[in-house]
Design a protein around this motif. Structure first.
Motif, PDB file in Angstrom:
ATOM      1  N   TYR B 267       0.824  -1.223   0.000  1.00  0.00           N
ATOM      2  CA  TYR B 267       0.000   0.000   0.000  1.00  0.00           C
ATOM      3  C   TYR B 267       0.847   1.257   0.000  1.00  0.00           C
ATOM      4  CZ  TYR B 267      -3.958  -3.032   1.186  1.00  0.00           C
ATOM      5  OH  TYR B 267      -4.924  -4.001   1.172  1.00  0.00           O
ATOM      6  N   LEU B 268       1.918   1.195   0.820  1.00  0.00           N
ATOM      7  CA  LEU B 268       2.725   2.410   0.935  1.00  0.00           C
ATOM      8  C   LEU B 268       3.578   2.628  -0.300  1.00  0.00           C
ATOM      9  CD1 LEU B 268       3.520   2.025   4.704  1.00  0.00           C
ATOM     10  CD2 LEU B 268       2.274   3.907   3.638  1.00  0.00           C
ATOM     11  N   ALA B 269       4.082   1.518  -0.890  1.00  0.00           N
ATOM     12  CA  ALA B 269       4.892   1.666  -2.099  1.00  0.00           C
ATOM     13  C   ALA B 269       4.036   2.218  -3.235  1.00  0.00           C
ATOM     14  CB  ALA B 269       5.487   0.324  -2.487  1.00  0.00           C
ATOM     15  N   LYS B 270       2.767   1.773  -3.312  1.00  0.00           N
ATOM     16  CA  LYS B 270       1.869   2.277  -4.358  1.00  0.00           C
ATOM     17  C   LYS B 270       1.718   3.784  -4.269  1.00  0.00           C
ATOM     18  CE  LYS B 270      -2.250   0.229  -4.535  1.00  0.00           C
ATOM     19  NZ  LYS B 270      -3.533  -0.228  -5.123  1.00  0.00           N
ATOM     20  N   LYS B 271       1.740   4.275  -3.026  1.00  0.00           N
ATOM     21  CA  LYS B 271       1.567   5.721  -2.839  1.00  0.00           C
ATOM     22  C   LYS B 271       2.831   6.481  -3.179  1.00  0.00           C
ATOM     23  CE  LYS B 271      -2.264   6.406   0.286  1.00  0.00           C
ATOM     24  NZ  LYS B 271      -2.911   5.179   0.694  1.00  0.00           N
ATOM     25  N   GLY B 272       3.957   5.743  -3.328  1.00  0.00           N
ATOM     26  CA  GLY B 272       5.188   6.397  -3.737  1.00  0.00           C
ATOM     27  C   GLY B 272       6.253   6.485  -2.655  1.00  0.00           C
ATOM     28  N   TYR B 273       5.960   5.924  -1.474  1.00  0.00           N
ATOM     29  CA  TYR B 273       6.962   6.009  -0.407  1.00  0.00           C
ATOM     30  C   TYR B 273       8.113   5.035  -0.654  1.00  0.00           C
ATOM     31  CZ  TYR B 273       3.578   8.750   2.187  1.00  0.00           C
ATOM     32  OH  TYR B 273       2.716   9.727   2.577  1.00  0.00           O
ATOM     33  N   LYS B 274       9.278   5.369  -0.046  1.00  0.00           N
ATOM     34  CA  LYS B 274      10.417   4.438  -0.134  1.00  0.00           C
ATOM     35  C   LYS B 274      10.298   3.504   1.067  1.00  0.00           C
ATOM     36  CE  LYS B 274      13.634   7.636  -2.362  1.00  0.00           C
ATOM     37  NZ  LYS B 274      14.357   8.818  -1.911  1.00  0.00           N
ATOM     38  N   VAL B 275      10.025   2.251   0.770  1.00  0.00           N
ATOM     39  CA  VAL B 275       9.747   1.297   1.845  1.00  0.00           C
ATOM     40  C   VAL B 275      10.890   0.308   1.998  1.00  0.00           C
ATOM     41  CG1 VAL B 275       8.165  -0.534   2.571  1.00  0.00           C
ATOM     42  CG2 VAL B 275       7.284   1.498   1.415  1.00  0.00           C
ATOM     43  N   THR B 276      11.306   0.049   3.232  1.00  0.00           N
ATOM     44  CA  THR B 276      12.294  -0.999   3.482  1.00  0.00           C
ATOM     45  C   THR B 276      11.661  -2.047   4.380  1.00  0.00           C
ATOM     46  OG1 THR B 276      14.036   0.646   3.402  1.00  0.00           O
ATOM     47  CG2 THR B 276      14.608  -1.495   4.334  1.00  0.00           C
ATOM     48  N   ILE B 277      11.693  -3.316   3.917  1.00  0.00           N
ATOM     49  CA  ILE B 277      11.131  -4.407   4.721  1.00  0.00           C
ATOM     50  C   ILE B 277      12.295  -5.109   5.431  1.00  0.00           C
ATOM     51  CG2 ILE B 277       9.821  -6.558   4.711  1.00  0.00           C
ATOM     52  CD1 ILE B 277       8.600  -5.693   2.070  1.00  0.00           C
ATOM     53  N   PHE B 278      12.194  -5.196   6.770  1.00  0.00           N
ATOM     54  CA  PHE B 278      13.198  -5.907   7.548  1.00  0.00           C
ATOM     55  C   PHE B 278      12.628  -7.274   7.923  1.00  0.00           C
ATOM     56  CE2 PHE B 278      16.282  -2.584   8.175  1.00  0.00           C
ATOM     57  CZ  PHE B 278      15.549  -1.414   8.035  1.00  0.00           C
ATOM     58  N   GLU B 279      13.324  -8.377   7.491  1.00  0.00           N
ATOM     59  CA  GLU B 279      12.843  -9.716   7.810  1.00  0.00           C
ATOM     60  C   GLU B 279      13.963 -10.513   8.459  1.00  0.00           C
ATOM     61  OE1 GLU B 279      10.053 -11.583   7.882  1.00  0.00           O
ATOM     62  OE2 GLU B 279      11.431 -13.156   8.568  1.00  0.00           O
ATOM     63  N   SER B 280      13.677 -11.043   9.649  1.00  0.00           N
ATOM     64  CA  SER B 280      14.761 -11.712  10.382  1.00  0.00           C
ATOM     65  C   SER B 280      15.105 -13.072   9.775  1.00  0.00           C
ATOM     66  CB  SER B 280      14.360 -11.882  11.848  1.00  0.00           C
ATOM     67  OG  SER B 280      13.130 -12.564  11.914  1.00  0.00           O
ATOM     68  N   SER B 281      14.151 -13.762   9.119  1.00  0.00           N
ATOM     69  CA  SER B 281      14.475 -15.082   8.554  1.00  0.00           C
ATOM     70  C   SER B 281      15.020 -14.912   7.138  1.00  0.00           C
ATOM     71  CB  SER B 281      13.238 -15.970   8.543  1.00  0.00           C
ATOM     72  OG  SER B 281      12.404 -15.578   7.483  1.00  0.00           O
ATOM     73  N   ASP B 282      15.135 -16.039   6.436  1.00  0.00           N
ATOM     74  CA  ASP B 282      15.719 -15.957   5.105  1.00  0.00           C
ATOM     75  C   ASP B 282      14.655 -15.943   4.017  1.00  0.00           C
ATOM     76  OD1 ASP B 282      16.521 -19.497   4.598  1.00  0.00           O
ATOM     77  OD2 ASP B 282      14.758 -18.457   5.398  1.00  0.00           O
ATOM     78  N   LYS B 283      13.373 -15.872   4.428  1.00  0.00           N
ATOM     79  CA  LYS B 283      12.295 -15.892   3.422  1.00  0.00           C
ATOM     80  C   LYS B 283      11.262 -14.848   3.804  1.00  0.00           C
ATOM     81  CE  LYS B 283      10.929 -20.357   3.472  1.00  0.00           C
ATOM     82  NZ  LYS B 283      11.887 -21.438   3.668  1.00  0.00           N
ATOM     83  N   LEU B 284      10.622 -14.276   2.763  1.00  0.00           N
ATOM     84  CA  LEU B 284       9.477 -13.393   3.023  1.00  0.00           C
ATOM     85  C   LEU B 284       8.212 -14.258   3.160  1.00  0.00           C
ATOM     86  CD1 LEU B 284      10.115 -10.661   0.267  1.00  0.00           C
ATOM     87  CD2 LEU B 284      10.486 -10.410   2.720  1.00  0.00           C
ATOM     88  N   GLY B 285       7.242 -13.729   3.856  1.00  0.00           N
ATOM     89  CA  GLY B 285       5.949 -14.444   3.883  1.00  0.00           C
ATOM     90  C   GLY B 285       5.462 -14.799   5.270  1.00  0.00           C
ATOM     91  N   GLY B 286       6.350 -14.826   6.241  1.00  0.00           N
ATOM     92  CA  GLY B 286       5.921 -15.120   7.606  1.00  0.00           C
ATOM     93  C   GLY B 286       5.193 -16.446   7.722  1.00  0.00           C
ATOM     94  N   LYS B 287       4.101 -16.458   8.466  1.00  0.00           N
ATOM     95  CA  LYS B 287       3.368 -17.701   8.718  1.00  0.00           C
ATOM     96  C   LYS B 287       2.755 -18.278   7.447  1.00  0.00           C
ATOM     97  CE  LYS B 287       3.418 -17.969  13.338  1.00  0.00           C
ATOM     98  NZ  LYS B 287       4.314 -16.838  13.549  1.00  0.00           N
TER      99      LYS B 287
END
Lengths: 575, 861, 100
Positions: B267-287
């Motif tokens: 949602y935020l990237a669509k609006k044009g913001y610079k977004v950084t996702i921090f993920e502690s594991s080696d894969k995106l997606g969580g549960k």
């Protein structure tokens, strides 16, 4: 002169395009001299098409337009107004009729109809090329109106005008006002007597300073045109001139008088509905209806007397509208006097329309008996002393012959237009086939005539009952007010014009003008013709009479007409 | 029009009488406000073919009146509006008017009609007497004044309304119905990412609210979504790189890449913001990564995640644990969104489980290597949540003997009914009221409890506490730190995760623009349509549809996806069952195609209040509903139509291009017209005559004879009421055209096998015999009744009616158009049925009354 | 040829319920009658209103064949009490002509 012309050809939702190849017309004429833009429309008169045309005029700086669609009778004003809104002089717009004069007339030959449409549009373009801007003349109006006829329509119209601030003069030929309502007896729906309504109106009229009533009066001369008429009336021994903005005709009707022996008319026990109403009003004996000193027990009514005469030569073909309801209501009045009366109604169709149906129902419920006859087989009336015998082929029992004996036969007579020969001569009011006054358009313009400023209302326009007459007279008052309240009217500038250099002052044109708009003046070294713009109607009657071609009508000048003829005959010329 | 204005006259209703009185008053110099409830003025007259007795084309004579009304300097036309209330105010009146929301800005709309062509929702066309459909976005008719589109929306469709994420379920269905699957995918993305994932695991609250749920069963919205997703991924196996037009120079940090974190990034990237996702594991997606493949194929999840990360302004930092929120601020992140989800803590397990062969459920789902060892072993899954069910079903697929134990009753299990049933059907044994220490014969025990919010990041910060609290804007106590998903709510579901992240993104955006968070509403949708409103629209008879049959893999115990995508043809068929509950589905095809950018779904109804000196009521009439006369079969027999429908068939802007009969499109050759249907009939409570039917029947008869010269036409009548000027002559003309007139009202109609009709009547004039006539089409000349909505605005004031519910004229002989309220007048058919010339005259009388009234008032009397 | 004799009605009419005169001759009733005799019921009532006693007597069988099923009355737009009227005519016939 126009050299940047826009041409708009209409489909008219199929009315034109079903019979004329509209696209071909547009394509063919787009190359004509002076044409800067050409387009087709599904409905040129629609709001969105008009907006598009205005944009085209503005964006492309068009100085003339041609609209090829229906008759100018329908939309001339609409498109003139549209042109004006776009900043274009409305007289540099030409209406070409490719519907009534082309597609509707030639439904069996699309190719030829298309060719004809192309010629017509070409002529329209030529006319526009030779057009010049014209501006309407403004004539100040008088805030007064002349109402001819002091019956209920005329009186109510006067009150409506007075309420809106317009002075009303009512001219009545009889010695008292009220017209047909004075003798009509008891009327529906409120069970009042007709003259009571007149008295009510009279009371109100007397309170007002802006209504004048002249009795024993008639119009003897009229001059001028819409907004400013000069009317000479004579009232008793007085002669006066009234200056009015409009004239409203509410001259009413006269009841049809059956001919001698028509359905037994002439026999003392055969009377008209109008006379029967008087009888009922004057009946004094309680519980009994007395006629000529005798108690009446059985009454028969024969409907459509003097109306719906399709087979009679020069007969009244129309339906008189009010009589079915009136006859049924009258029958109820008779039942009110004597519930034991036997009443028989011999009709062709029962036309108790709308809520008047309830009078018919009530009549049936109270025991009136109805018989249906055909125009081809009218009832046969014979008499034996005072008893009348009626033989009718009743269609309700598949043409069984039925013999109805009765004491009194009432002929339900219809309405007939008043002759008004003198008046019509002065005003030149248009008269329809049914001899009532003719309105411009029966659907949308029911109180206006082709003569600007002259309106018709009440039964002078056609048979109707009281509330309908009053409604129409108030509509005429509205129309008058919308015309006069502004204080001025704009006169069409498409009037006759004298080409001064050519005029020799021969005066041949003087008698060709039915409106007496031509006079003669001194101009430098010669006498030439002069047109009164307020009176001239632009009819063009004077144009062919001039041996020098010195007269032409603005908007239809010689150069315009000649160019139209030339362009229509283009192919012939080339042969 | 500004909110409050003064006019000399208010005219209610823009039919021929309303227009005529408006023009007359306008010409007299009075300022008139004309209010019309439809989107165009013209009333009934513009819909007619030709008019009697001149046989003028009705459009041709009414369009100039309509154009004159709209162009008049003194008349203001307020279309698509209704007068709600008229009250007396000293010596004048005030009127409250509601302008309905058309969702189209009339100043921009050019009437081009593109929206109508693109719209995917069909509704019945009231201007064509329901003979054909029109679209929810529509222009009333070609000659409409003003010619502007309006979009009919009764409210939000229940399926769309109930979706927590705000996905336009109705829009997806209506687009699918029209085969516009790619457009549906794009519509979906307007409101939510993860189309594919949700198409598999969403609990579909939309389906539960679907109106068809009360009938054969809901529209299979989720399965339709499956098709949309699968089709898109087939055409686009990898997403295109996306770069928003204006990249804003603001950085936002998102901690945790489960469904809520990923959605917030989207949602935020669509609006044009610079977004950084921090993920502690080696894969995106969580549960989401834990969901077994037979429910959610891994490549689908990956593709959904790629769709999000394809935004060039999203930066992903895997294997990165955030330890300090303060450091994030120092690094330049102006806002932080916490979406760390939940975690499982082995230390919380009961002692009895501290044995070798106990695995916790989440670890079990993560470590796929251990599955081989399960074969033929007895596996006990202890727990009642969805995770437990997943474990059980994975074990079954690896040939274990599985039993599911739960300490309480089935009703206390938090797993979905479907999951529990599926597990049991696949072979798991369900043991309720079981106790952990009494487990026997278990080779492996898989222990599942609800994981708790992962608050490890908050250690040492201001926010450290046992739970993370957020306000209604998903904001924590620290204004620049927001939170969404399971970390705020505890273990929940994907819908809640995405909906909270959508809200959080909305408010982060406001926050970063220094806008007061209270000032804008997150959910501004129209309220849901009520079930009884939907029922009313369909007249309580919904069209039948088929029940949904899912396609399931036959060999259920494989590792492949159980549910299969159904074919395009079937999808379209299921989608046609949609009842279009809310009208417009917001599929946005109109928005996309409008060349003038005129469509605006944020438009809402507007209330106006005006002060007027006088009012003219000209609200017209209603037609008799011929289905009330059951014996004629209107509504049952297709070839029995009513006169208004016939007039439409004959009109220039007609629905079909010829005169044809409805059942088979055949050109009729033997037509019957029955007069007095619904009038002069005490049995339908209308004993009076409707005045115009005889004449319009004669007119239609002549037009039909003109269109079908070889056809036979018979008119069955009681009386022929041709009473006006030129009418008797018109009747004569009709007789000369060869139209047959039979005196004898038709008493009954029956249909034969060819859809022809048998009419029973007594031939009164001929020989009095009772006869049966066979015709191939029957036109019922229906009567005209009062329009009682004329009385609605008069709540405090009392507007008298007559016995037939028309507006009463107090003295028709001397004061036509005058009502029981001083200063309020009536014009046209509102007071009694009348034909067009009489309506025009009556409007003239009303104008005279109104003008007189105003003038008198101004003279101070 | 029928000679109108309006006295007959008074003999048949016992009370206001005999409202055959309300009939406006639309023919709906005759077309609905399952028995199928032409004379029932509109023309019968017409003969009664006209006072054609002969015709009524001739039609005695048909008058007594009416099933009193009310199919006609259900649709009569003028709410004529058709069955009641038939009964009253039967009663009149029975008393005055059939010596019952």
């Amino acid at each position: 002169m126009s050299d940047k012309i826009g041409v708009f050809v209409c489909y008219c939702g199929g009315n034109i395009s079903d019979f004329v190849d509209v696209e071909k017309v547009k394509d063919t004429i787009s190359g004509e001299e002076g044409v800067a833009f050409a387009k087709t429309n599904m409905f040129t008169c629609s709001d969105s098409a008009q907006t598009e045309m205005i944009n085209a005029i503005k964006e492309k700086n068009l100085d003339g337009i041609v609209i090829a669609s229906c008759s100018p009778k329908l939309h001339l004003k609409t498109f003139q107004n549209m042109a004006q809104r776009a900043g274009l002089n409305p007289y540099q717009y030409t209406q070409v009729n490719i519907r009534e004069q082309c597609s509707w007339a030639h439904t069996h030959n699309k190719e030829a109809a298309t060719e004809k449409a192309i010629d017509l549009v070409r002529a329209g373009i030529a006319k526009t090329r030779n057009s010049i801007p014209l501006n309407p003349l403004r004539v100040n109006t008088v805030n007064q109106a002349l109402i001819i006829g002091g019956g209920i329509s005329g009186l109510r119209c006067a009150l409506a005008l007075s309420e809106m601030g317009i002075f009303a003069h009512v001219v009545e030929k009889e010695s008292k006002i009220g017209g047909n309502l004075n003798d009509i007896g008891i009327i529906f729906p409120d069970h009042k007597n007709g003259y009571e309504l007149i008295e009510e109106l009279e009371k109100d009229i007397k309170k007002r300073a802006n209504i004048n009533i002249y009795t024993n009066a008639k119009l003897i001369k009229k001059q001028g045109s819409v907004g400013n008429f000069e009317c000479d009336i004579v009232s008793g021994n007085e002669k006066l001139t009234l200056n009015v903005g409009s004239i409203i005709l509410t001259t009413g009707f006269k009841p049809y008088t059956p001919e001698p022996n028509e359905l037994g008319y002439g026999h003392p026990n055969v009377i008209t509905l109008v006379d029967f109403k008087k009888l009922l009003s004057n009946n004094s004996k309680k519980g009994e209806l007395i006629f000529n000193g005798q108690r009446v027990r059985e009454i028969t009514y024969v409907y459509c007397v003097g109306s719906r005469e399709s087979t009679k030569e020069d007969g009244n073909k129309y339906c008189s509208r009010y009589c079915c309801s009136a006859a049924n209501y009258t029958s109820l009045l008779a039942f009110d006097i004597d519930p034991k009366l036997k009443q028989y109604h011999i009709y062709r169709d029962i036309r108790t329309y709308g809520k008047y149906e309830e009078y018919y129902e009530e009549n049936l419920r109270r025991g009136a008996l109805f018989f249906k006859y055909d125009e081809e087989n009218p009832p046969d009336i014979s008499s034996k002393g005072e008893r009348i015998k009626i033989l009718v082929k009743d269609r309700l029992i598949a043409k069984d012959d039925i013999l109805i004996p009765c004491d009194l036969l009432v002929l339900v007579n219809g309405m007939v237009a008043n002759e008004n020969a003198e008046l019509n001569n002065i005003l030149k009011t248009p008269i329809g086939k049914d001899k009532f006054y003719n309105e411009i358009h029966p659907k949308l313009r029911p109180v206006e005539t082709v003569i600007d400023g002259i309106f018709i209302a009440g039964t002078s326009q056609g048979p109707k009952n009281i509330s309908e007459s009053v409604t129409s007279s108030m509509a005429a008052a509205s129309k008058t007010a919308s015309l006069l309240i502004k204080g001025y009217v704009n006169i069409e500038p498409t009037i006759a014009h004298v080409i001064e250099e050519k005029c020799t002052g021969c005066k041949l044109c003087e008698h060709s003008c039915p409106y007496e708009a031509i006079s003669f003046v001194n101009k430098t070294d010669k006498v030439i013709a002069d047109i009164n713009p307020a009176i001239c109607k632009g009819c063009g009657g004077c144009v062919p009479d001039c041996p020098e071609d010195a007269l032409e009508v603005l908007g239809y000048t010689h150069s315009q007409i000649n160019s139209m003829i030339d362009s229509m005959l283009l192919e012939a010329k080339e042969c | 029009m500004s909110d409050y204005k003064k006019f000399d006259a208010l005219v209610v209703g823009g039919g021929i009488a309303g227009m005529e009185s408006s023009i007359l008053l306008g010409d007299m110099g009075f300022k008139v406000l004309l209010v019309e409830k439809e989107s165009s003025i013209g009333g009934k007259m513009i819909l007619l073919s030709k008019v009697f007795p001149t046989l003028d084309c009705s459009s041709c004579i009414s369009t100039p009146k309509m154009a004159a009304t709209a162009a008049h300097n003194n008349i203001t036309v307020l279309n698509y509006s209704e007068v709600e209330e008229i009250k007396k105010k000293e010596d004048s009146f005030t009127a409250k008017i509601l302008k309905k929301a058309s969702f189209v800005d009339p100043a921009k709309c050019t009437g081009c009609g593109q929206c109508e062509l693109a719209c995917t929702v069909p509704l019945l066309d009231q201007f064509n007497c329901d003979l054909i459909p029109r679209r929810a976005a529509y222009i009333a008719f070609p000659q409409a004044v003003p010619k502007k589109a309006v979009i009919e929306k009764f409210g939000t469709s229940p399926c769309t309304f109930v979706c927590p994420v705000g996905i336009k379920a109705h829009g997806l269905v209506s687009l699918s119905r029209s085969g516009k699957f790619e457009e549906a995918y794009l519509l979906y993305l307007e409101d939510s990412p993860m189309v594919g994932t949700l198409s598999r695991i969403c609990s579909a609250p939309c389906e539960k609210r679907c109106t068809r749920n009360q009938l054969e069963g809901s529209i299979p919205i989720r399965n339709i979504k499956r098709y949309i997703a699968d089709k898109h991924f087939e055409s686009f196996p990898t997403p295109q790189k996306k770069e928003p037009k204006n990249i804003l120079d603001k950085k936002i940090a998102i901690v945790g890449s489960g469904p809520s974190g990923l959605s917030a990034a989207y949602y935020l990237a669509k609006k044009g913001y610079k977004v950084t996702i921090f993920e502690s594991s080696d894969k995106l997606g969580g549960k989401l990564q834990l969901i077994p493949e037979y429910l959610l194929p891994k490549n689908l999840l990956d593709r959904d995640i790629e769709e999000i990360t394809s935004y060039q302004n999203i930066e992903v930092k895997l294997n990165t644990t955030v330890s300090s929120l303060g450091k994030l601020k120092e690094d330049g992140f102006e806002a932080v969104l916490l979406s760390t989800g939940t975690c499982h803590d082995k230390g919380e397990y009961p002692d009895v489980l501290k044995q070798k062969n106990v695995i916790d459920a989440i670890s079990f789902l993560q470590n796929k290597e251990s599955y081989e060892a399960l074969s033929s072993k007895n596996v006990v899954v202890f727990g009642g949540n969805n995770i437990a069910m997943h474990c059980a079903r994975v074990a079954l697929r690896h040939k274990a003997n599985v039993s599911i134990h739960f300490e309480k009753d089935r009703i206390d299990m938090s797993a979905s009914k479907k999951e529990i049933d599926d597990a049991v059907n696949e072979g798991a044994k369900l043991v309720l009221n079981s106790q952990l220490d009494k487990l026997e014969n278990a080779d492996f025990i898989i222990y599942s409890i609800d994981p708790k919010p992962d608050l490890s990041l908050l250690k040492g910060s201001e926010l450290e506490s046992s739970s993370l609290k957020v306000n209604e804007f998903q904001q924590t106590q620290i204004p620049w730190i927001f939170a969404c998903g399971d970390v705020t709510s505890g273990h929940s579901n994907i819908l809640k995760a995405i909906s909270t992240s959508k809200k959080a993104a909305f408010y982060v955006d406001l926050f970063l623009n220094n806008i007061d968070l209270h000032s804008e509403k997150f959910d501004d949708r129209l309220p849901a349509v009520k079930p009884n409103e939907i029922k009313e629209r369909y007249n309580s008879s919904f069209p039948k549809h088929m029940q949904f049959l899912p396609h399931l893999r036959a060999d259920k115990l494989s590792l492949e996806e159980i549910e299969q995508t159904i074919s395009e043809e079937e999808i379209k068929k299921y989608a046609t069952g949609c009842l279009d509950c809310g009208g417009c589905s917001e599929c946005h095809q109109c928005v996309n195609i409008c060349p003038a950018n005129a469509i605006d779904f944020s438009i809402r109804p507007v209330n106006y209040e005006v002060e007027v000196d006088t009012v003219i009521v000209s609200t017209g009439f209603k037609l008799f509903d011929a289905s009330k006369k059951e014996i004629f079969g209107f509504g049952r027999f297709p070839n029995v139509i009513d006169a208004m429908q016939m007039d439409r068939i004959l009109a220039p802007t007609r629905p079909y291009n010829a005169v044809i009969r409805p059942s088979d499109g055949k050109v009729p050759s033997n037509i019957a017209m029955i007069l007095c249907v619904g009038s002069r009939d005490k049995k339908v409570n209308n004993n009076i005559c409707s005045r115009v039917c005889c004449m319009y029947s004669l007119k239609q008869a002549q037009l039909i004879m003109g269109a079908l010269p070889v056809a036979d036409l018979t008119i069955y009548y009681i009386d022929i009421r041709a009473f006006g000027k030129g009418y008797e002559e018109f009747y004569h003309q009709a007789k000369e055209m060869g139209i047959r007139f039979v005196k004898g009202k038709v008493a009954r109609i029956e249909e034969d096998e060819e859809s022809n009709l048998n009419l029973f009547y007594e031939d009164i004039e001929e020989d009095g015999q009772v006869k049966i006539a066979n015709h191939d089409m029957v036109i019922l000349s229906v009567g005209l009744l009062s329009n009682t909505s004329a009385f609605e605005p008069f709540k405090d004031l009392k507007l008298d009616s007559d016995e037939h519910m028309f507006v009463k004229e107090v003295d028709e002989n001397i004061e036509p158009a005058k009502t029981s309220i001083d200063g309020i007048f009536v014009a046209g058919t509102s007071t009694a049925i009348k034909d067009i010339p009489d309506s025009v005259l009556h409007a003239g009388a009303a104008a005279a009354q109104a003008a007189g009234y105003i003038s008198k008032k101004r003279r101070g009397l | 040829m029928i000679k109108v004799n309006s006295g007959l009605i008074d003999k048949i009419k016992i009370d206001e319920n005999f409202n055959a005169s309300a009939c406006f001759n639309c023919g709906t009733c005759s077309a609905l009658c399952p028995v199928g005799f032409d004379i029932l019921p509109r023309k019968l009532f017409r003969y009664v209103l006209l006072g054609d006693e002969e015709k009524i007597l001739e039609s005695t069988d048909q008058i007594f064949s009416c099933l009193l099923c009310r199919m006609c009355e259900e649709q009569c737009p003028q709410e004529v009490n058709i069955t009641e009227n038939i009964r009253l005519i039967r009663s009149y016939l029975a008393k005055s002509k059939l010596g019952v």
